[in-house]
Design a protein around this motif. Structure first.
Motif, mmCIF file in Angstrom:
data_model
loop_
_atom_site.group_PDB
_atom_site.id
_atom_site.type_symbol
_atom_site.label_atom_id
_atom_site.label_comp_id
_atom_site.label_asym_id
_atom_site.label_seq_id
_atom_site.Cartn_x
_atom_site.Cartn_y
_atom_site.Cartn_z
ATOM 1 N N VAL A 75 0.867 -1.186 0.000
ATOM 2 C CA VAL A 75 0.000 0.000 0.000
ATOM 3 C C VAL A 75 0.893 1.222 0.000
ATOM 4 C CG1 VAL A 75 -1.742 1.288 1.281
ATOM 5 C CG2 VAL A 75 -1.877 -1.196 1.149
ATOM 6 N N LEU A 76 0.690 2.066 -0.973
ATOM 7 C CA LEU A 76 1.624 3.161 -1.201
ATOM 8 C C LEU A 76 1.402 4.369 -0.305
ATOM 9 C CD1 LEU A 76 4.028 3.725 -3.010
ATOM 10 C CD2 LEU A 76 2.462 4.747 -4.672
ATOM 11 N N ASP A 77 0.136 4.778 -0.134
ATOM 12 C CA ASP A 77 -0.075 6.054 0.567
ATOM 13 C C ASP A 77 -1.353 6.081 1.401
ATOM 14 O OD1 ASP A 77 -2.025 6.092 -1.313
ATOM 15 O OD2 ASP A 77 -1.487 8.024 -2.211
ATOM 16 N N SER A 78 -1.691 4.956 2.020
ATOM 17 C CA SER A 78 -2.899 4.800 2.834
ATOM 18 C C SER A 78 -4.178 4.788 2.002
ATOM 19 C CB SER A 78 -3.014 5.905 3.900
ATOM 20 O OG SER A 78 -1.944 5.843 4.792
ATOM 21 N N ARG A 79 -4.031 4.767 0.676
ATOM 22 C CA ARG A 79 -5.219 4.807 -0.150
ATOM 23 C C ARG A 79 -5.200 3.829 -1.316
ATOM 24 N NH1 ARG A 79 -4.589 9.381 2.403
ATOM 25 N NH2 ARG A 79 -6.421 10.512 3.094
ATOM 26 N N VAL A 80 -4.038 3.551 -1.886
ATOM 27 C CA VAL A 80 -3.976 2.806 -3.131
ATOM 28 C C VAL A 80 -3.255 1.479 -2.941
ATOM 29 C CG1 VAL A 80 -3.157 2.845 -5.516
ATOM 30 C CG2 VAL A 80 -3.991 4.936 -4.463
ATOM 31 N N VAL A 81 -3.804 0.410 -3.515
ATOM 32 C CA VAL A 81 -3.094 -0.861 -3.612
ATOM 33 C C VAL A 81 -2.393 -0.859 -4.964
ATOM 34 C CG1 VAL A 81 -3.271 -3.362 -3.597
ATOM 35 C CG2 VAL A 81 -4.833 -2.001 -2.211
ATOM 36 N N GLY A 112 -3.964 -0.011 4.821
ATOM 37 C CA GLY A 112 -2.579 -0.390 5.099
ATOM 38 C C GLY A 112 -2.322 -1.818 4.674
ATOM 39 N N ASN A 113 -1.064 -2.153 4.458
ATOM 40 C CA ASN A 113 -0.685 -3.547 4.234
ATOM 41 C C ASN A 113 -1.022 -4.366 5.466
ATOM 42 O OD1 ASN A 113 1.882 -5.435 5.029
ATOM 43 N ND2 ASN A 113 1.190 -5.795 2.943
ATOM 44 N N ASP A 114 -1.519 -5.581 5.272
ATOM 45 C CA ASP A 114 -2.029 -6.358 6.402
ATOM 46 C C ASP A 114 -0.974 -6.655 7.467
ATOM 47 O OD1 ASP A 114 -0.681 -8.167 4.764
ATOM 48 O OD2 ASP A 114 -2.361 -9.565 4.581
ATOM 49 N N ALA A 115 0.258 -6.964 7.058
ATOM 50 C CA ALA A 115 1.296 -7.261 8.048
ATOM 51 C C ALA A 115 1.696 -6.001 8.810
ATOM 52 C CB ALA A 115 2.520 -7.873 7.366
ATOM 53 N N ASN A 116 1.798 -4.873 8.108
ATOM 54 C CA ASN A 116 2.095 -3.610 8.784
ATOM 55 C C ASN A 116 1.001 -3.252 9.776
ATOM 56 O OD1 ASN A 116 4.458 -3.203 7.334
ATOM 57 N ND2 ASN A 116 3.510 -1.911 5.794
ATOM 58 N N VAL A 117 -0.237 -3.461 9.355
ATOM 59 C CA VAL A 117 -1.374 -3.133 10.201
ATOM 60 C C VAL A 117 -1.400 -4.024 11.445
ATOM 61 C CG1 VAL A 117 -3.899 -3.264 10.289
ATOM 62 C CG2 VAL A 117 -2.782 -2.077 8.405
ATOM 63 N N ALA A 118 -1.070 -5.309 11.292
ATOM 64 C CA ALA A 118 -1.005 -6.205 12.448
ATOM 65 C C ALA A 118 0.053 -5.737 13.439
ATOM 66 C CB ALA A 118 -0.718 -7.629 11.999
ATOM 67 N N ALA A 119 1.201 -5.302 12.933
ATOM 68 C CA ALA A 119 2.251 -4.776 13.809
ATOM 69 C C ALA A 119 1.773 -3.527 14.531
ATOM 70 C CB ALA A 119 3.507 -4.478 12.987
ATOM 71 N N LEU A 120 1.054 -2.681 13.826
ATOM 72 C CA LEU A 120 0.517 -1.468 14.433
ATOM 73 C C LEU A 120 -0.462 -1.806 15.553
ATOM 74 C CD1 LEU A 120 0.902 1.576 13.879
ATOM 75 C CD2 LEU A 120 -1.102 1.465 12.391
ATOM 76 N N GLY A 121 -1.260 -2.865 15.342
ATOM 77 C CA GLY A 121 -2.179 -3.294 16.387
ATOM 78 C C GLY A 121 -1.455 -3.771 17.623
ATOM 79 N N GLU A 122 -0.378 -4.531 17.442
ATOM 80 C CA GLU A 122 0.374 -5.056 18.591
ATOM 81 C C GLU A 122 1.071 -3.944 19.376
ATOM 82 O OE1 GLU A 122 0.663 -7.952 20.040
ATOM 83 O OE2 GLU A 122 -0.500 -9.175 18.628
ATOM 84 N N ILE A 123 1.525 -2.911 18.688
ATOM 85 C CA ILE A 123 2.224 -1.835 19.391
ATOM 86 C C ILE A 123 1.233 -0.877 20.058
ATOM 87 C CG2 ILE A 123 2.462 -0.055 17.590
ATOM 88 C CD1 ILE A 123 5.464 0.048 18.333
ATOM 89 N N TRP A 124 -0.029 -0.946 19.591
ATOM 90 C CA TRP A 124 -1.072 -0.104 20.185
ATOM 91 C C TRP A 124 -1.720 -0.779 21.387
ATOM 92 C CZ3 TRP A 124 -6.668 0.548 18.176
ATOM 93 C CH2 TRP A 124 -7.303 1.623 18.832
ATOM 94 N N MET A 125 -2.152 -2.040 21.217
ATOM 95 C CA MET A 125 -2.924 -2.690 22.264
ATOM 96 C C MET A 125 -2.455 -4.104 22.587
ATOM 97 S SD MET A 125 -5.352 -0.834 23.578
ATOM 98 C CE MET A 125 -6.098 0.769 23.273
ATOM 99 N N GLY A 126 -1.317 -4.536 22.050
ATOM 100 C CA GLY A 126 -0.879 -5.906 22.247
ATOM 101 C C GLY A 126 0.396 -6.023 23.050
#
Length: 312
Positions: A75-81, A112-126
């Motif tokens: 994902v380039l800019d939070s909008r486009v695949v 967001g890219n799914d793996a990046n988003v998963a990492a973001l979730g863990e650093i936020w609430m995990g």
């Protein structure tokens, strides 16, 4: 605003979560991913599911901060695949944000890219909550997410955290799904563990092994290693050694924590003990404070997708 939705879009199903904007998960459910006609109906179905939930809960658009969505592609800019997502029926370049927002009556949508988003979730609430920088590797396939100072490192083409296609064996003759040879994914993914275990069995025909002559999955390899099977333990050692060596490529980001998530992470101590023993710092490699299992499991993606929205 009080609410936000998080979506983790996969090739079979999309996980959807209704959250408060403070990060409390109120409800989660799944929507089948319709990959027919090059995935033409995927976003329509997701919009319908969100509208239905809002109607059920009597939530108005004015109460919703927005919708975050993790997708299985750069994902380039939070909008486009920007490139094809093969497991979504051949999705090509598209403005996911604009299309889904249009289907949701103008609601804000970030991608967001799914793996990046998963990492973001863990650093936020995990597991990594409270950290500013962390690296997360997801092991079913091999995906990666790098967070530095609270921000996703996605690179010029949206694939900055994709460590699964680091070349770890230049002598490999088998072809990876990406078209290259010797990628980390060929050794440390669930299918990679099975492939390498079968190769070990073929190369050691006289060695006793509880897996010989059976159909088995990656879980069976780890279970066999845990129970003392020598050949299975050798495969796990080789897999974790390869994984640890690849992880050193990410240590120049100086992460506070290195996480493993995804289906393979459920192997537990038989994986983590070996991984940590081969990941210890050297004089030329900076230390990582902790190597741990991700704690949000399959929910990491929906948490991280919401963080895209509320973290702006």
């Amino acid at each position: 605003k009080e609410y936000a939705f998080g979506i983790d879009l996969g090739g079979t199903t999309a996980k959807v979560g209704l959250f408060t904007t403070s990060g409390a998960l109120l409800e989660k459910w799944e929507v089948p991913t319709d990959t027919s006609n090059a995935g033409e109906h995927i976003l329509e179905n997701l919009a319908d599911a969100i509208h239905a939930k809002m109607a059920e809960k009597e939530i108005t658009s004015d109460q919703v901060e927005g919708v975050g969505i993790g997708v299985p592609g750069p994902v380039l800019d939070s909008r486009v695949v920007p490139i094809i997502c093969a497991n979504l029926g051949g999705w090509g370049e598209r403005n996911v944000s604009a299309q889904l927002s249009g289907l949701l009556d103008g609601m804000k949508v970030l991608v967001g890219n799914d793996a990046n988003v998963a990492a973001l979730g863990e650093i936020w609430m995990g597991t990594a909550k409270g950290c500013r920088s962390a690296v997360m590797v997801t092991l079913t396939g091999v995906g990666g997410g790098v967070i530095v100072n609270g921000k996703v490192i996605d690179g010029a083409h949206g694939a900055g955290g994709e460590i699964g296609h680091i070349t770890v064996n230049r002598h490999e003759t088998a072809t990876c799904g990406c078209g290259k040879h010797g990628c980390l994914e060929q050794y440390s993914s669930a299918t990679g563990v099975v492939r390498c275990m079968k190769k070990l069995l073929d190369e050691n025909p006289d060695a006793d092994c509880v897996l010989r002559g059976k159909d088995f999955e990656a879980k069976d390899v780890f279970d066999a290693a845990r129970s003392g099977d020598a050949l299975a333990a050798r495969e796990v050692d080789e897999m974790t050694d390869t994984l640890a060596g690849s992880g050193l490529h990410c240590q120049h980001h100086r992460p506070e924590m290195f996480l493993i998530g995804g289906g393979v992470a459920r192997a537990g101590d038989v994986l983590f003990d070996r991984w940590w023993s081969t990941s210890r710092p050297t004089p030329s490699s900076p230390a990582v404070d902790a190597h741990q299992a991700a704690s949000l499991g399959n929910d990491a993606g929906i948490y991280g997708a919401v963080r895209l929205i509320v973290g702006e």
